[in-house]
Motif scaffolding. Structure first.
Motif, PDB file in Angstrom:
ATOM      1  N   VAL A  67      25.292  91.254  94.833  1.00 44.68           N
ATOM      2  CA  VAL A  67      25.639  89.841  94.726  1.00 44.68           C
ATOM      3  C   VAL A  67      26.950  89.695  93.948  1.00 44.68           C
ATOM      4  O   VAL A  67      27.774  88.853  94.263  1.00 44.68           O
ATOM      5  N   HIS A  68      27.130  90.543  92.948  1.00 47.83           N
ATOM      6  CA  HIS A  68      28.336  90.526  92.107  1.00 47.83           C
ATOM      7  C   HIS A  68      29.015  91.894  92.238  1.00 47.83           C
ATOM      8  O   HIS A  68      28.819  92.772  91.389  1.00 47.83           O
ATOM      9  N   PRO A  69      29.798  92.124  93.298  1.00 48.61           N
ATOM     10  CA  PRO A  69      30.320  93.460  93.606  1.00 48.61           C
ATOM     11  C   PRO A  69      31.137  94.126  92.498  1.00 48.61           C
ATOM     12  O   PRO A  69      30.934  95.297  92.215  1.00 48.61           O
ATOM     13  N   LYS A  70      32.044  93.410  91.863  1.00 48.21           N
ATOM     14  CA  LYS A  70      32.876  94.015  90.818  1.00 48.21           C
ATOM     15  C   LYS A  70      32.039  94.428  89.613  1.00 48.21           C
ATOM     16  O   LYS A  70      32.254  95.477  89.022  1.00 48.21           O
ATOM     17  N   ILE A  71      31.078  93.611  89.280  1.00 46.50           N
ATOM     18  CA  ILE A  71      30.203  93.909  88.144  1.00 46.50           C
ATOM     19  C   ILE A  71      29.281  95.068  88.492  1.00 46.50           C
ATOM     20  O   ILE A  71      29.043  95.955  87.680  1.00 46.50           O
ATOM     21  N   PHE A  72      28.781  95.079  89.725  1.00 45.96           N
ATOM     22  CA  PHE A  72      27.947  96.178  90.197  1.00 45.96           C
ATOM     23  C   PHE A  72      28.718  97.499  90.116  1.00 45.96           C
ATOM     24  O   PHE A  72      28.198  98.514  89.687  1.00 45.96           O
ATOM     25  N   GLU A  73      29.969  97.456  90.514  1.00 49.02           N
ATOM     26  CA  GLU A  73      30.823  98.649  90.485  1.00 49.02           C
ATOM     27  C   GLU A  73      31.014  99.146  89.046  1.00 49.02           C
ATOM     28  O   GLU A  73      30.928 100.340  88.781  1.00 49.02           O
ATOM     29  N   THR A  74      31.226  98.214  88.127  1.00 49.08           N
ATOM     30  CA  THR A  74      31.404  98.586  86.720  1.00 49.08           C
ATOM     31  C   THR A  74      30.165  99.272  86.175  1.00 49.08           C
ATOM     32  O   THR A  74      30.248 100.309  85.533  1.00 49.08           O
ATOM     33  N   ILE A  75      29.007  98.702  86.446  1.00 55.17           N
ATOM     34  CA  ILE A  75      27.771  99.274  85.897  1.00 55.17           C
ATOM     35  C   ILE A  75      27.422 100.579  86.608  1.00 55.17           C
ATOM     36  O   ILE A  75      26.847 101.481  86.017  1.00 55.17           O
ATOM     37  N   SER A  76      27.798 100.713  87.881  1.00 58.23           N
ATOM     38  CA  SER A  76      27.536 101.945  88.618  1.00 58.23           C
ATOM     39  C   SER A  76      28.365 103.103  88.068  1.00 58.23           C
ATOM     40  O   SER A  76      27.899 104.232  87.985  1.00 58.23           O
ATOM     41  N   LYS A  77      29.595 102.818  87.681  1.00 53.30           N
ATOM     42  CA  LYS A  77      30.467 103.863  87.137  1.00 53.30           C
ATOM     43  C   LYS A  77      30.030 104.293  85.750  1.00 53.30           C
ATOM     44  O   LYS A  77      30.015 105.460  85.423  1.00 53.30           O
ATOM     45  N   LYS A  78      29.673 103.320  84.909  1.00 54.93           N
ATOM     46  CA  LYS A  78      29.331 103.617  83.522  1.00 54.93           C
ATOM     47  C   LYS A  78      27.853 103.937  83.333  1.00 54.93           C
ATOM     48  O   LYS A  78      27.483 104.614  82.396  1.00 54.93           O
ATOM     49  N   GLY A  79      27.011 103.369  84.204  1.00 54.32           N
ATOM     50  CA  GLY A  79      25.585 103.639  84.116  1.00 54.32           C
ATOM     51  C   GLY A  79      24.837 102.764  83.134  1.00 54.32           C
ATOM     52  O   GLY A  79      23.632 102.768  83.094  1.00 54.32           O
ATOM     53  N   ARG A  80      25.579 102.012  82.301  1.00 56.44           N
ATOM     54  CA  ARG A  80      24.919 101.158  81.314  1.00 56.44           C
ATOM     55  C   ARG A  80      25.628  99.810  81.277  1.00 56.44           C
ATOM     56  O   ARG A  80      26.761  99.675  81.719  1.00 56.44           O
ATOM     57  N   SER A  81      24.961  98.822  80.689  1.00 59.11           N
ATOM     58  CA  SER A  81      25.529  97.470  80.685  1.00 59.11           C
ATOM     59  C   SER A  81      26.361  97.184  79.436  1.00 59.11           C
ATOM     60  O   SER A  81      26.874  96.091  79.291  1.00 59.11           O
ATOM     61  N   GLN A  82      26.523  98.147  78.543  1.00 55.15           N
ATOM     62  CA  GLN A  82      27.293  97.902  77.321  1.00 55.15           C
ATOM     63  C   GLN A  82      28.728  97.507  77.624  1.00 55.15           C
ATOM     64  O   GLN A  82      29.297  96.640  76.968  1.00 55.15           O
ATOM     65  N   THR A  83      29.328  98.140  78.619  1.00 51.67           N
ATOM     66  CA  THR A  83      30.701  97.799  78.992  1.00 51.67           C
ATOM     67  C   THR A  83      30.776  96.353  79.440  1.00 51.67           C
ATOM     68  O   THR A  83      31.659  95.607  79.024  1.00 51.67           O
ATOM     69  N   LEU A  84      29.827  95.925  80.262  1.00 54.72           N
ATOM     70  CA  LEU A  84      29.800  94.542  80.724  1.00 54.72           C
ATOM     71  C   LEU A  84      29.577  93.585  79.571  1.00 54.72           C
ATOM     72  O   LEU A  84      30.187  92.517  79.513  1.00 54.72           O
TER      73      LEU A  84
END
Length: 184
Positions: A67-84
């Motif tokens: 639903v939120h592609p850019k955010i999904f990509e960020t969490i997929s690369k880092k594996g955690r939501s701390q970056t977000l």
């Protein structure tokens, strides 16, 4: 993400991983496996959220796409939501809604209490719950929507406005004391 945060009261990591296949358009609900509890939570789509999705042209999508592609990509690369979480905090700071996020060490050591800003993405869970409470929605329904199982945890998420409290107090009967009691 903010609309989804307020109207679904889901955590950042769950929203970041949300795919269109989780939305049952016919029934108007989201079906999400909540990462913290590993339970399936069914959340009705609020009208405001449905209207937002319709305006964005995404109503009815059934593909296995985020639903939120850019955010999904960020969490997929880092594996955690701390970056977000940090990115959201930075946005809030730029908007003047909280202090700037600092990555510098306070040199207090790991055992010292950290200064935490109370405004973050998780605040949207509090906001959604409090908006419902101030609209008169009962505790059990709000607990169900937030996915809380504990009364004590749920109470922390409820912030009643003074006007809501005043309206409740105004429902009390007039005991007929008048001003004569105060002047005598």
């Amino acid at each position: 993400m903010i609309f989804f945060g307020v109207y679904t009261m889901l955590r950042l990591s769950d929203l970041a991983r949300l795919k269109f296949t989780a939305i049952d358009w016919d029934k108007g609900v989201l079906r999400v496996r909540v990462s913290k509890t590993d339970r399936i939570q069914v959340i009705p789509l609020a009208k405001a959220l449905s209207d937002f999705l319709e305006a964005s042209g995404k109503t009815g999508m059934k593909e296995d796409l985020p639903v939120h592609p850019k955010i999904f990509e960020t969490i997929s690369k880092k594996g955690r939501s701390q970056t977000l979480s940090r990115q959201f905090a930075t946005l809030l700071a730029k908007a003047g809604m909280r202090q700037k996020v600092s990555s510098r060490s306070s040199k207090k050591g790991r055992d010292q209490k950290r200064n935490r800003n109370s405004l973050n993405f998780h605040s949207l869970r509090h906001t959604g719950n409090s908006l419902l409470a101030n609209a008169g929605v009962g505790r059990e329904l709000r607990k169900s929507l937030t996915g809380h199982t504990s009364e004590s945890v749920h109470d922390v998420y409820t912030h009643l406005e003074v006007e809501t409290q005043r309206t409740a107090l105004d429902e009390m009967p007039d005991l007929g004391l008048g001003t004569s009691v105060l002047s005598g």
